[in-house]
Motif scaffolding. Structure first.
Motif, PDB file in Angstrom:
ATOM      1  N   SER A  82      52.334  52.597  74.346  1.00 37.17           N
ATOM      2  CA  SER A  82      52.362  52.066  72.973  1.00 37.17           C
ATOM      3  C   SER A  82      52.744  50.596  72.951  1.00 37.17           C
ATOM      4  CB  SER A  82      53.344  52.882  72.130  1.00 37.17           C
ATOM      5  OG  SER A  82      53.471  52.326  70.831  1.00 37.17           O
ATOM      6  N   LYS A  83      53.719  50.232  73.757  1.00 35.66           N
ATOM      7  CA  LYS A  83      54.164  48.835  73.799  1.00 35.66           C
ATOM      8  C   LYS A  83      53.107  47.930  74.445  1.00 35.66           C
ATOM      9  CE  LYS A  83      59.162  49.570  73.630  1.00 35.66           C
ATOM     10  NZ  LYS A  83      59.318  48.783  72.384  1.00 35.66           N
ATOM     11  N   ILE A  84      52.388  48.448  75.431  1.00 33.39           N
ATOM     12  CA  ILE A  84      51.310  47.674  76.052  1.00 33.39           C
ATOM     13  C   ILE A  84      50.190  47.429  75.042  1.00 33.39           C
ATOM     14  CG2 ILE A  84      49.458  47.765  77.776  1.00 33.39           C
ATOM     15  CD1 ILE A  84      51.445  49.185  79.643  1.00 33.39           C
ATOM     16  N   GLU A  85      49.859  48.478  74.270  1.00 35.05           N
ATOM     17  CA  GLU A  85      48.835  48.324  73.235  1.00 35.05           C
ATOM     18  C   GLU A  85      49.282  47.333  72.168  1.00 35.05           C
ATOM     19  OE1 GLU A  85      46.699  52.735  73.436  1.00 35.05           O
ATOM     20  OE2 GLU A  85      48.380  52.386  72.073  1.00 35.05           O
ATOM     21  N   HIS A  86      50.555  47.407  71.796  1.00 39.87           N
ATOM     22  CA  HIS A  86      51.102  46.459  70.825  1.00 39.87           C
ATOM     23  C   HIS A  86      51.038  45.033  71.368  1.00 39.87           C
ATOM     24  CE1 HIS A  86      53.693  44.850  67.665  1.00 39.87           C
ATOM     25  NE2 HIS A  86      54.397  44.263  68.614  1.00 39.87           N
ATOM     26  N   LEU A  87      51.342  44.893  72.650  1.00 43.81           N
ATOM     27  CA  LEU A  87      51.298  43.575  73.291  1.00 43.81           C
ATOM     28  C   LEU A  87      49.867  43.034  73.304  1.00 43.81           C
ATOM     29  CD1 LEU A  87      53.319  41.653  74.685  1.00 43.81           C
ATOM     30  CD2 LEU A  87      52.645  42.657  76.853  1.00 43.81           C
ATOM     31  N   ASN A  88      48.920  43.934  73.542  1.00 43.22           N
ATOM     32  CA  ASN A  88      47.512  43.518  73.558  1.00 43.22           C
ATOM     33  C   ASN A  88      47.072  43.034  72.175  1.00 43.22           C
ATOM     34  OD1 ASN A  88      44.876  43.345  74.913  1.00 43.22           O
ATOM     35  ND2 ASN A  88      44.300  45.019  73.553  1.00 43.22           N
ATOM     36  N   LYS A  89      47.507  43.747  71.119  1.00 42.40           N
ATOM     37  CA  LYS A  89      47.183  43.327  69.751  1.00 42.40           C
ATOM     38  C   LYS A  89      47.851  41.994  69.430  1.00 42.40           C
ATOM     39  CE  LYS A  89      46.567  48.031  67.967  1.00 42.40           C
ATOM     40  NZ  LYS A  89      47.101  49.066  67.054  1.00 42.40           N
ATOM     41  N   ALA A  90      49.076  41.809  69.921  1.00 44.81           N
ATOM     42  CA  ALA A  90      49.784  40.538  69.707  1.00 44.81           C
ATOM     43  C   ALA A  90      49.068  39.389  70.405  1.00 44.81           C
ATOM     44  CB  ALA A  90      51.226  40.650  70.204  1.00 44.81           C
ATOM     45  N   ASN A  91      48.484  39.686  71.569  1.00 46.96           N
ATOM     46  CA  ASN A  91      47.719  38.666  72.294  1.00 46.96           C
ATOM     47  C   ASN A  91      46.530  38.185  71.458  1.00 46.96           C
ATOM     48  OD1 ASN A  91      49.449  39.041  74.432  1.00 46.96           O
ATOM     49  ND2 ASN A  91      48.017  40.237  75.652  1.00 46.96           N
ATOM     50  N   ILE A  92      45.859  39.146  70.810  1.00 50.24           N
ATOM     51  CA  ILE A  92      44.699  38.808  69.980  1.00 50.24           C
ATOM     52  C   ILE A  92      45.134  37.966  68.785  1.00 50.24           C
ATOM     53  CG2 ILE A  92      42.872  39.779  68.535  1.00 50.24           C
ATOM     54  CD1 ILE A  92      42.851  42.205  70.433  1.00 50.24           C
ATOM     55  N   ALA A  93      46.239  38.388  68.136  1.00 42.28           N
ATOM     56  CA  ALA A  93      46.747  37.635  66.981  1.00 42.28           C
ATOM     57  C   ALA A  93      47.227  36.250  67.396  1.00 42.28           C
ATOM     58  CB  ALA A  93      47.881  38.418  66.319  1.00 42.28           C
ATOM     59  N   ASN A  94      47.753  36.146  68.605  1.00 42.61           N
ATOM     60  CA  ASN A  94      48.298  34.879  69.093  1.00 42.61           C
ATOM     61  C   ASN A  94      47.223  33.804  69.241  1.00 42.61           C
ATOM     62  OD1 ASN A  94      50.888  33.656  70.283  1.00 42.61           O
ATOM     63  ND2 ASN A  94      49.423  33.254  71.912  1.00 42.61           N
ATOM     64  N   ARG A  95      45.966  34.235  69.375  1.00 48.03           N
ATOM     65  CA  ARG A  95      44.865  33.276  69.543  1.00 48.03           C
ATOM     66  C   ARG A  95      44.609  32.429  68.302  1.00 48.03           C
ATOM     67  NH1 ARG A  95      41.190  37.989  72.327  1.00 48.03           N
ATOM     68  NH2 ARG A  95      42.291  38.034  74.327  1.00 48.03           N
ATOM     69  N   GLU A  96      45.232  32.824  67.184  1.00 42.94           N
ATOM     70  CA  GLU A  96      45.080  32.036  65.959  1.00 42.94           C
ATOM     71  C   GLU A  96      45.945  30.781  65.976  1.00 42.94           C
ATOM     72  OE1 GLU A  96      42.864  32.836  63.651  1.00 42.94           O
ATOM     73  OE2 GLU A  96      42.294  34.579  64.874  1.00 42.94           O
ATOM     74  N   LYS A  97      46.904  30.730  66.897  1.00 43.82           N
ATOM     75  CA  LYS A  97      47.796  29.572  66.969  1.00 43.82           C
ATOM     76  C   LYS A  97      47.109  28.407  67.673  1.00 43.82           C
ATOM     77  CE  LYS A  97      51.984  32.441  67.229  1.00 43.82           C
ATOM     78  NZ  LYS A  97      53.195  32.740  68.028  1.00 43.82           N
ATOM     79  N   PRO A  98      47.399  27.186  67.242  1.00 40.11           N
ATOM     80  CA  PRO A  98      46.815  25.998  67.894  1.00 40.11           C
ATOM     81  C   PRO A  98      47.202  25.938  69.371  1.00 40.11           C
ATOM     82  CG  PRO A  98      47.820  25.413  65.800  1.00 40.11           C
ATOM     83  CD  PRO A  98      48.233  26.826  66.076  1.00 40.11           C
ATOM     84  N   GLY A  99      46.234  25.684  70.223  1.00 37.02           N
ATOM     85  CA  GLY A  99      46.494  25.583  71.653  1.00 37.02           C
ATOM     86  C   GLY A  99      46.538  26.918  72.360  1.00 37.02           C
ATOM     87  N   CYS A 100      46.372  28.024  71.609  1.00 41.83           N
ATOM     88  CA  CYS A 100      46.447  29.365  72.201  1.00 41.83           C
ATOM     89  C   CYS A 100      45.136  30.125  72.010  1.00 41.83           C
ATOM     90  CB  CYS A 100      47.589  30.172  71.579  1.00 41.83           C
ATOM     91  SG  CYS A 100      49.203  29.382  71.707  1.00 41.83           S
ATOM     92  N   GLU A 101      44.070  29.387  71.790  1.00 47.60           N
ATOM     93  CA  GLU A 101      42.783  30.008  71.531  1.00 47.60           C
ATOM     94  C   GLU A 101      42.334  30.869  72.713  1.00 47.60           C
ATOM     95  OE1 GLU A 101      43.428  26.799  71.368  1.00 47.60           O
ATOM     96  OE2 GLU A 101      43.332  26.302  69.218  1.00 47.60           O
ATOM     97  N   GLU A 102      41.343  31.718  72.456  1.00 47.65           N
ATOM     98  CA  GLU A 102      40.804  32.564  73.519  1.00 47.65           C
ATOM     99  C   GLU A 102      40.326  31.711  74.687  1.00 47.65           C
ATOM    100  OE1 GLU A 102      37.505  36.148  74.124  1.00 47.65           O
ATOM    101  OE2 GLU A 102      37.742  35.159  72.186  1.00 47.65           O
ATOM    102  N   LYS A 103      40.679  32.137  75.891  1.00 50.86           N
ATOM    103  CA  LYS A 103      40.338  31.476  77.153  1.00 50.86           C
ATOM    104  C   LYS A 103      41.231  30.269  77.446  1.00 50.86           C
ATOM    105  CE  LYS A 103      35.502  32.904  76.738  1.00 50.86           C
ATOM    106  NZ  LYS A 103      34.091  32.480  76.694  1.00 50.86           N
ATOM    107  N   SER A 104      42.177  29.986  76.553  1.00 53.82           N
ATOM    108  CA  SER A 104      43.129  28.916  76.853  1.00 53.82           C
ATOM    109  C   SER A 104      44.084  29.397  77.940  1.00 53.82           C
ATOM    110  CB  SER A 104      43.917  28.537  75.601  1.00 53.82           C
ATOM    111  OG  SER A 104      44.734  29.616  75.179  1.00 53.82           O
ATOM    112  N   ALA A 105      44.868  28.464  78.504  1.00 55.35           N
ATOM    113  CA  ALA A 105      45.797  28.829  79.577  1.00 55.35           C
ATOM    114  C   ALA A 105      46.832  29.835  79.100  1.00 55.35           C
ATOM    115  CB  ALA A 105      46.490  27.576  80.111  1.00 55.35           C
ATOM    116  N   VAL A 106      47.341  29.633  77.887  1.00 55.49           N
ATOM    117  CA  VAL A 106      48.339  30.554  77.332  1.00 55.49           C
ATOM    118  C   VAL A 106      47.725  31.939  77.155  1.00 55.49           C
ATOM    119  CG1 VAL A 106      49.719  31.097  75.285  1.00 55.49           C
ATOM    120  CG2 VAL A 106      49.719  28.780  76.195  1.00 55.49           C
ATOM    121  N   ASP A 107      46.507  31.985  76.623  1.00 55.47           N
ATOM    122  CA  ASP A 107      45.849  33.272  76.401  1.00 55.47           C
ATOM    123  C   ASP A 107      45.586  33.985  77.717  1.00 55.47           C
ATOM    124  OD1 ASP A 107      44.540  35.230  74.686  1.00 55.47           O
ATOM    125  OD2 ASP A 107      42.672  34.524  75.571  1.00 55.47           O
TER     126      ASP A 107
END
Length: 307
Positions: A102-127
């Motif tokens: 459950s926590k891994i799935e939550h983390l995965n969803k958080a990763n997707i939401a995190n891509r909305e932040k500047p500099g954290c877009e999909e395929k960025s180093a942070v992502d």
């Protein structure tokens, strides 16, 4: 072997002195710190899941130890105690594995939401850092669950061997496959041991009957609990496959980008060398032109024109 959870951050990490800027991330300091944009609290979540997976591993070890102990148990009372511990561990591992998933799935969803932040877009180093760490966790949990599936198969195989030994010990005869299958399926040995009961007395055979019944109940209970882990395994497989494809695609693009950068660097070096040569010959040409002009002027002797 290198730790995948540590390696997962290497895409976003660069060794640097305090205050230096990571060129790829465009950020200051350590990208795994809680203050790092796009990774706030991420390492804490990873550590929490990592601890849960560690607990799953410990419960696996406990179950393996209990299973080894059950092989030498011959008394119903002792088998009942082993059964109690194994059922408790099996229940606990199912709860912990579900929580970790459950926590891994939550983390995965958080990763997707995190891509909305500047500099954290999909395929960025942070992502990439977040995705790689999440996939590593899912793979670790999948590996542990796979070990439980292997244990379940071992328990079933060893249970059959123990039952065969018990029947031979009590009756003095090797039971056929059908008889063993029936005893394993039902746990009821009354009919199988009927002649032994008549010859030796019910009291002497009763403990073996009870021990086989306890063993039967234990195996069936453990089998049911460990089968529950199979769905968790399948869910994690879907997550890993989806994120793995994305990571492979990203890595391909990064490799291609590195190749292009390498070619570009080579071309820049050639251009710089050519530019230096051009400047050199330009200077030589100017000097030669000045020398020619000077020679022409000297040959014309303009200072004698007024005489």
């Amino acid at each position: 072997m290198r730790n995948l959870l540590t390696d997962s951050f290497e895409l976003g990490r660069r060794e640097q002195a305090p205050g230096n800027v990571d060129i790829e991330l465009g950020l200051h300091g350590d990208p795994t710190s809680s203050a790092q944009p796009g990774l706030e609290g991420f390492s804490e979540q990873v550590n929490e899941i990592d601890n849960l997976i560690g607990t799953v591993g410990k419960l696996l070890k406990d179950l393996q130890n209990s299973n080894e102990e059950s092989k030498v148990v011959t008394k119903a009372s002792a088998m009942k105690e082993v059964k109690r511990r194994m059922e408790k561990d099996a229940n606990e591992v199912t709860k912990v594995a579900r929580l970790a998933k459950s926590k891994i799935e939550h983390l995965n969803k958080a990763n997707i939401a995190n891509r909305e932040k500047p500099g954290c877009e999909e395929k960025s180093a942070v992502d990439r850092s977040r995705t790689t760490a999440t996939v590593a966790l899912a793979n670790r949990l999948r590996g542990r669950i796979l070990e439980f599936q292997t244990l379940r198969e071992e328990i079933q195989k060893e249970y059959r061997e123990v039952v065969e030994r018990r029947v031979f010990t009590v009756t003095g005869e090797r039971a056929d496959e059908e008889t063993i299958d029936k005893l394993i399926e039902t746990g009821d040995g009354e009919q199988i041991f009927q002649r032994a009961i008549q010859e030796q007395g019910r009291g002497r055979v009763l403990d073996t009957l009870q021990e086989i019944q306890e063993r039967h109940d234990t195996v069936k209970e453990i089998e049911m609990k460990l089968l529950d882990l199979h769905q968790i395994f399948l869910d994690l497989a879907v997550l890993v496959e989806a994120q793995g494809d994305m990571l492979n695609n990203i890595e391909t693009q990064v490799t291609d980008a590195n190749e292009h950068i390498g070619k570009g660097t080579t071309l820049l070096r050639k251009a710089r060398k050519l530019q230096k040569n051009t400047r050199k010959w330009t200077c030589i040409g100017i000097i030669l032109l000045l020398v020619i002009i000077l020679i022409v002027i000297l040959s014309l002797k303009p200072w004698n024109w007024g005489k």
